[in-house]
Design a protein around this motif. Structure first.
Motif, short mmCIF file in Angstrom:
data_model
loop_
_atom_site.label_atom_id
_atom_site.label_comp_id
_atom_site.label_asym_id
_atom_site.label_seq_id
_atom_site.Cartn_x
_atom_site.Cartn_y
_atom_site.Cartn_z
N GLU A 175 -8.16 3.79 -6.52
CA GLU A 175 -8.67 2.43 -6.35
C GLU A 175 -7.56 1.41 -6.14
OE1 GLU A 175 -9.62 0.59 -10.56
OE2 GLU A 175 -10.44 2.62 -10.43
N MET A 176 -6.30 1.83 -6.29
CA MET A 176 -5.16 0.94 -6.04
C MET A 176 -4.62 1.09 -4.62
SD MET A 176 -4.83 -0.50 -9.02
CE MET A 176 -3.23 -1.26 -8.90
N ARG A 177 -5.38 1.72 -3.74
CA ARG A 177 -4.86 2.06 -2.41
C ARG A 177 -4.52 0.84 -1.56
NH1 ARG A 177 -10.13 3.25 -2.85
NH2 ARG A 177 -11.64 2.27 -1.44
N ASN A 178 -5.11 -0.32 -1.85
CA ASN A 178 -4.82 -1.52 -1.06
C ASN A 178 -3.84 -2.46 -1.77
OD1 ASN A 178 -6.52 -0.90 1.17
ND2 ASN A 178 -8.30 -1.49 -0.06
N ALA A 179 -3.27 -2.01 -2.87
CA ALA A 179 -2.38 -2.86 -3.65
C ALA A 179 -1.00 -2.97 -3.01
CB ALA A 179 -2.25 -2.33 -5.07
N THR A 180 -0.33 -4.07 -3.30
CA THR A 180 1.08 -4.24 -2.94
C THR A 180 1.90 -4.14 -4.21
OG1 THR A 180 0.63 -5.64 -1.01
CG2 THR A 180 2.80 -5.85 -2.04
N ARG A 203 0.84 -1.21 0.00
CA ARG A 203 0.00 0.00 0.00
C ARG A 203 0.88 1.26 0.00
NH1 ARG A 203 -2.49 -3.48 3.54
NH2 ARG A 203 -1.55 -2.47 5.36
N HIS A 204 1.91 1.23 -0.83
CA HIS A 204 2.93 2.26 -0.73
C HIS A 204 3.54 2.57 -2.10
CE1 HIS A 204 6.58 4.25 1.02
NE2 HIS A 204 7.19 3.66 0.00
N ARG A 247 6.45 12.70 -0.67
CA ARG A 247 5.00 12.80 -0.86
C ARG A 247 4.48 11.46 -1.33
NH1 ARG A 247 3.29 18.09 -1.96
NH2 ARG A 247 1.17 17.24 -1.81
N ASN A 248 3.35 11.04 -0.78
CA ASN A 248 2.73 9.79 -1.22
C ASN A 248 2.05 9.98 -2.57
OD1 ASN A 248 3.33 8.05 0.97
ND2 ASN A 248 1.74 9.05 2.19
N ALA A 249 2.08 8.93 -3.38
CA ALA A 249 1.31 8.94 -4.61
C ALA A 249 -0.17 8.82 -4.27
CB ALA A 249 1.73 7.78 -5.51
N LEU A 287 6.53 3.63 -14.09
CA LEU A 287 5.65 2.47 -14.10
C LEU A 287 5.85 1.71 -12.80
CD1 LEU A 287 6.24 1.12 -17.73
CD2 LEU A 287 4.46 2.69 -16.93
N ALA A 288 4.75 1.28 -12.20
CA ALA A 288 4.81 0.47 -10.98
C ALA A 288 3.97 -0.78 -11.19
CB ALA A 288 4.29 1.26 -9.78
N LEU A 289 4.46 -1.88 -10.66
CA LEU A 289 3.82 -3.18 -10.84
C LEU A 289 3.22 -3.67 -9.53
CD1 LEU A 289 3.38 -5.76 -12.65
CD2 LEU A 289 5.57 -6.57 -11.72
N SER A 290 1.94 -4.03 -9.56
CA SER A 290 1.31 -4.61 -8.37
C SER A 290 1.40 -6.13 -8.44
CB SER A 290 -0.16 -4.17 -8.26
OG SER A 290 -0.96 -4.86 -9.20
N ASN A 291 1.46 -6.76 -7.28
CA ASN A 291 1.59 -8.22 -7.29
C ASN A 291 0.30 -8.92 -7.71
OD1 ASN A 291 0.00 -7.92 -5.00
ND2 ASN A 291 1.34 -9.08 -3.64
#
Length: 232
Positions: free
Chosen positions: A70-75, A41-42, A64-66, A89-93
């Motif tokens: 709706e991706m707030r609970n993603a890892t 979540r980061h 500063r946090n991004a 680019l960021a990749l969620s698991n």
């Protein structure tokens, strides 16, 4: 956890700050004016302007946090900076490849259609993503358009053969030893790295095997090396 900025030549720590989330990856922007950490979540942007070593101790890094929406609970497990102020680019698991602008907003994302994603690495305008069950997919880093997938590695439970292929050799996986009730499965792709000079893509799989793929012709990728020394 603690995030620290070091001057590695002087072997001195310039700035530091604490974070409450577990971090899985970090990357510097091409401008070198900030770096980004991603984790549970980061997604956080850390800003600095060519800091000088302080005379006493270290100073906090401004961050500063991004805005995850709706991706707030993603890892998030991987991050790749884009050139020319293009963000990152960021990749969620869970299998989303997200484009963040430098204003820290999610501009768009694509679904990777996988049960789990593990890693990404970008180079020469493409980004490669390692996923569950041996899947490695390539995307255009600017448009997120799907480009191609690598052939599958060996199947789990295979009788593994030679570890090195001849140049231009076949890329078929070994024949699995399966009963009628079993289904074919592949080891997860947990790490990827690109050699742009030699047009090679190296993949490490969850069973500790390592493959090198020739991607000079992306849609006809050839396996160059398959090492299974630590497999099993």
């Amino acid at each position: 956890m603690t995030v620290s900025l070091w001057d590695w030549r002087a072997e001195s720590r310039l700035a530091t700050n604490k974070v409450s989330s577990k971090i899985f990856a970090v990357a510097f922007a091409f401008s070198a004016h900030y770096f980004v950490t991603v984790g549970v979540r980061h997604v956080r942007f850390w800003y600095f302007d060519a800091p000088k070593p302080p005379s006493r101790g270290t100073v906090p890094i401004q961050s500063r946090n991004a805005i995850l929406g709706e991706m707030r609970n993603a890892t998030f497990v991987g991050v790749h900076p884009l050139p020319d102020g293009g963000g990152l680019l960021a990749l969620s698991n869970s299998g989303q490849l997200c484009h963040f602008s430098e204003r820290r907003h999610v501009e768009r994302f694509v679904e990777l259609r996988t049960s789990r994603a593990f890693c990404l690495h970008g180079a020469a305008g493409r980004v490669f993503v390692g996923c569950a069950r041996g899947c490695v997919r390539a995307f255009d880093e600017q448009t997120l358009r799907f480009l191609f997938s690598l052939p599958m590695p060996h199947t789990l439970g295979s009788e593994l053969g030679d570890s090195t292929d001849q140049p231009g050799g076949r890329t078929e996986s070994p024949t699995p030893s399966l009963t009628a009730e079993e289904t074919v499965d592949y080891p997860d792709a947990v790490a990827v790295a690109v050699d742009t000079a030699r047009k090679r893509l190296v993949v490490v799989y969850a069973d500790h095997s390592l493959y090198a793929w020739d991607i000079a012709e992306p849609t006809r990728a050839k396996r160059i090396v398959a090492q299974h020394y630590h497999n099993g």
